[in-house]
Write an enzyme that holds these catalytic residues in place. Structure first.
Site, PDB file in Angstrom:
ATOM      1  N   TYR A   1       0.854  -1.183   0.000  1.00  0.00           N
ATOM      2  CA  TYR A   1       0.000   0.000   0.000  1.00  0.00           C
ATOM      3  C   TYR A   1       0.893   1.237   0.000  1.00  0.00           C
ATOM      4  O   TYR A   1       1.810   1.341   0.831  1.00  0.00           O
ATOM      5  CB  TYR A   1      -0.897  -0.001   1.242  1.00  0.00           C
ATOM      6  CG  TYR A   1      -1.784   1.215   1.393  1.00  0.00           C
ATOM      7  CD1 TYR A   1      -1.543   2.157   2.402  1.00  0.00           C
ATOM      8  CD2 TYR A   1      -2.870   1.435   0.550  1.00  0.00           C
ATOM      9  CE1 TYR A   1      -2.357   3.268   2.554  1.00  0.00           C
ATOM     10  CE2 TYR A   1      -3.689   2.550   0.700  1.00  0.00           C
ATOM     11  CZ  TYR A   1      -3.427   3.459   1.704  1.00  0.00           C
ATOM     12  OH  TYR A   1      -4.226   4.572   1.861  1.00  0.00           O
TER      13      TYR A   1
ATOM     14  N   ASP B   1       9.354   2.526  -0.151  1.00  0.00           N
ATOM     15  CA  ASP B   1       8.323   3.273   0.574  1.00  0.00           C
ATOM     16  C   ASP B   1       8.508   2.943   2.062  1.00  0.00           C
ATOM     17  O   ASP B   1       8.040   1.900   2.528  1.00  0.00           O
ATOM     18  CB  ASP B   1       6.931   2.867   0.074  1.00  0.00           C
ATOM     19  CG  ASP B   1       5.844   3.561   0.866  1.00  0.00           C
ATOM     20  OD1 ASP B   1       4.650   3.380   0.533  1.00  0.00           O
ATOM     21  OD2 ASP B   1       6.175   4.272   1.845  1.00  0.00           O
TER      22      ASP B   1
ATOM     23  N   LYS C   1       4.640   9.430   8.925  1.00  0.00           N
ATOM     24  CA  LYS C   1       4.401   8.903  10.274  1.00  0.00           C
ATOM     25  C   LYS C   1       5.398   9.414  11.316  1.00  0.00           C
ATOM     26  O   LYS C   1       5.288  10.522  11.816  1.00  0.00           O
ATOM     27  CB  LYS C   1       4.373   7.364  10.213  1.00  0.00           C
ATOM     28  CG  LYS C   1       3.206   6.815   9.347  1.00  0.00           C
ATOM     29  CD  LYS C   1       3.198   5.308   9.306  1.00  0.00           C
ATOM     30  CE  LYS C   1       2.248   4.783   8.253  1.00  0.00           C
ATOM     31  NZ  LYS C   1       0.863   4.649   8.739  1.00  0.00           N
TER      32      LYS C   1
HETATM   33  P1  KE4 Z   1      -0.812   8.321   4.658  1.00  0.00           P
HETATM   34  O1  KE4 Z   1      -1.316   9.029   3.428  1.00  0.00           O
HETATM   35  O2  KE4 Z   1      -1.883   7.484   5.326  1.00  0.00           O
HETATM   36  O3  KE4 Z   1      -0.068   9.244   5.625  1.00  0.00           O
HETATM   37  O4  KE4 Z   1       0.345   7.288   4.174  1.00  0.00           O
HETATM   38  C1  KE4 Z   1       0.043   6.340   3.178  1.00  0.00           C
HETATM   39  C2  KE4 Z   1       0.998   5.167   3.322  1.00  0.00           C
HETATM   40  C3  KE4 Z   1       2.014   5.038   2.403  1.00  0.00           C
HETATM   41  N1  KE4 Z   1       2.912   4.029   2.484  1.00  0.00           N
HETATM   42  C4  KE4 Z   1       2.838   3.122   3.493  1.00  0.00           C
HETATM   43  C5  KE4 Z   1       3.846   2.020   3.553  1.00  0.00           C
HETATM   44  C6  KE4 Z   1       1.815   3.209   4.472  1.00  0.00           C
HETATM   45  O5  KE4 Z   1       1.756   2.284   5.468  1.00  0.00           O
HETATM   46  C7  KE4 Z   1       0.877   4.252   4.387  1.00  0.00           C
HETATM   47  C8  KE4 Z   1      -0.266   4.395   5.371  1.00  0.00           C
HETATM   48  N2  KE4 Z   1      -0.423   3.306   6.294  1.00  0.00           N
HETATM   49  C9  KE4 Z   1      -1.777   3.087   6.759  1.00  0.00           C
HETATM   50  C10 KE4 Z   1      -1.732   1.937   7.761  1.00  0.00           C
HETATM   51  N3  KE4 Z   1      -1.343   0.711   7.150  1.00  0.00           N
HETATM   52  C11 KE4 Z   1      -2.390   4.305   7.350  1.00  0.00           C
HETATM   53  C12 KE4 Z   1      -3.617   4.046   8.192  1.00  0.00           C
HETATM   54  C13 KE4 Z   1      -4.884   4.398   7.465  1.00  0.00           C
HETATM   55  O6  KE4 Z   1      -4.954   4.206   6.229  1.00  0.00           O
HETATM   56  O7  KE4 Z   1      -5.818   4.853   8.162  1.00  0.00           O
END
Ligand code: KE4
Length: 433
Positions: free
Chosen positions: A150, A245, A273
């Site tokens: 993701y 990533d 994060k």
């Molecule tokens: P954000 O746009 O949510 O800040 O980041 C996206 C993203 C990109 N790359 C990786 C490896 C990530 O884990 C994420 C976001 N992680 C999720 C949890 N697995 C965020 C939680 C959510 O979607 O509410």
């Protein structure tokens, strides 16, 4: 020992019911709605250290860590103090600030691949920008991602993961036109042959390969030995870029991220994060010659009103300062290993097919005999059993990620006692699964 006996969740239920009339699914992000584990989400009132208190006054030990940022523990007093001081100077500048220089230098000093960095407001933004940069730098349009990884919710990453070998992406969500995902190729994780095939079938058309170097978004799936090194060789051979990533793994599995841990240096890295210490942040960075393409230094456009926000920078600076203290990652590894190994031992000793593990402050548990090398393997796990496990642990005051396809997180605030309490609850829950 914290008292995590759940009394009532009446207020949570009332607030969440009202929320569903106001916001789609009652949440600001889908996974929070507990759809895949059932039951009602709890509504948080406050967090501190390793703990959550909900609006009914129940206390929980937290292994979601607001999805990773709270690695030093929630509301760390030194982070709060730094933010209070920064708040006196305002909440947003929209102009250069010394805080951006300081955090940029810390990121550059920490992450092997990063010589220059650009701050944005989320991991999604960082991944969107890094994809545009890969294409701008190589002049090529196609990109390889891996099933189950993701990279935020931007159109080109929301790709239906083909089963088996790599496929041309098909939109996974309504509203994503095929024209946008037709250049997104997918391969099974840990399958170098599939990646080789994609490069041969799309010679000189692939801008690069992007992956979570330790997958957290399909559940916890570490790279097989040699996989990351193999991708590094393949991308070099084909004049393509390698992008890690590390939004989740950055500063989590090691201070320098997975690229430090595994000794494989990509061309570009995305972060998020932890570097915002719980405030909205993202970043992308890499080799100077590539980053020099980013406007206004170069022609590749990317912008943001709140990018480099002084409060997010301040929280990030203080968080990384705390993480630099001696013994940080040894402690995280020790308590996370105790937790992950303990959960696995309990599951297996009570006759459940289970596998899992940890790296640094990140862990996972699947209810399948495994091994889990990719998303297909992960999907074989017993999702109904995971949902019962999640519910049982929640009722005992242990807050786990509400999805089998997420990783768990510990923090420097988690004590041995918290881990023992968690394993005690797990013994009770898993033996009754
Ligand atoms: P954000 O746009 O949510 O800040 O980041 C996206 C993203 C990109 N790359 C990786 C490896 C990530 O884990 C994420 C976001 N992680 C999720 C949890 N697995 C965020 C939680 C959510 O979607 O509410």
């Amino acid at each position: 020992m914290v008292n995590t006996t759940i009394k009532t969740t009446k207020k949570s239920q009332e607030i969440f019911a009202a929320a569903q009339n106001l916001m789609p699914g009652g949440v600001s992000s889908p996974v929070r709605a507990f759809k895949s584990v059932g039951g009602q989400p709890i509504v948080f009132d406050r967090v501190k250290g390793a703990y959550i208190w909900d609006v009914d006054g129940n206390q929980y030990i937290d292994y979601v860590n607001t999805w990773g940022p709270a690695i030093c523990g929630h509301a760390h007093p030194e982070v709060i103090a730094a933010l209070q001081e920064a708040l006196e100077k305002g909440t947003s500048f929209g102009a250069p600030s010394i805080q951006e220089n300081i955090l940029a230098q810390m990121v550059i000093d920490a992450v092997p691949s990063i010589e220059m960095v650009r701050f944005v407001n989320s991991g999604t933004e960082a991944c969107m920008a890094v994809l545009r940069l890969m294409r701008a730098f190589t002049g090529r349009d196609k990109v390889i991602k891996f099933e189950g990884c993701y990279h935020g919710h931007a159109d080109m990453f929301l790709v239906k993961a083909g089963s088996g070998v790599a496929t041309l992406g098909l939109p996974d969500s309504p509203g994503v036109p095929k024209s946008v995902t037709s250049n997104t190729l997918t391969a099974p994780l840990n399958d170098l042959e599939a990646v080789k095939t994609l490069f041969e079938q799309n010679r000189d058309q692939i801008a690069g390969v992007i992956l979570e170097p330790v997958v957290g978004n399909a559940g916890f799936i570490p790279p097989d030995a040699g996989f990351l090194e193999g991708l590094r060789e393949l991308t070099h051979e084909h004049g393509a870029l390698l992008v890690f990533d590390e939004v989740m793994t950055g500063f989590r599995v090691a201070y320098g991220g997975a690229q430090e841990k595994f000794g494989v240096t990509p061309d570009l890295t995305t972060l998020g994060k932890i570097i915002g210490g719980g405030l909205p942040v993202g970043a992308y960075g890499g080799r100077r010659e590539i980053m020099s393409m980013v406007a206004p230094a170069g022609p590749m456009y990317q912008a943001g009103t709140l990018s480099g926000n002084p409060l997010a920078m301040t929280a990030g600076i203080k968080t990384l300062e705390l993480l630099q203290r001696p013994g940080t990652y040894e402690y995280l590894d020790r308590i996370t290993k105790k937790l992950a190994d303990g959960l696995l031992e309990i599951a297996q000793q009570t006759g459940h097919a289970a596998c899992g593990g940890h790296i640094g402050g990140m862990f996972g548990l699947f209810f399948t005999s495994g091994p889990v090398h990719n998303y297909e393997d992960a999907k074989k796990s017993d999702l109904a059993k995971f949902a019962r496990f999640h519910r049982g642990m929640l009722e005992r005051g242990i807050y786990l990620a509400p999805s089998q396809f997420e990783a768990g997180f510990t923090s420097l605030a988690h004590t041995e006692e918290d881990i023992d309490r968690t394993l005690e609850a797990a013994k009770d829950v898993i033996s009754n699964l």
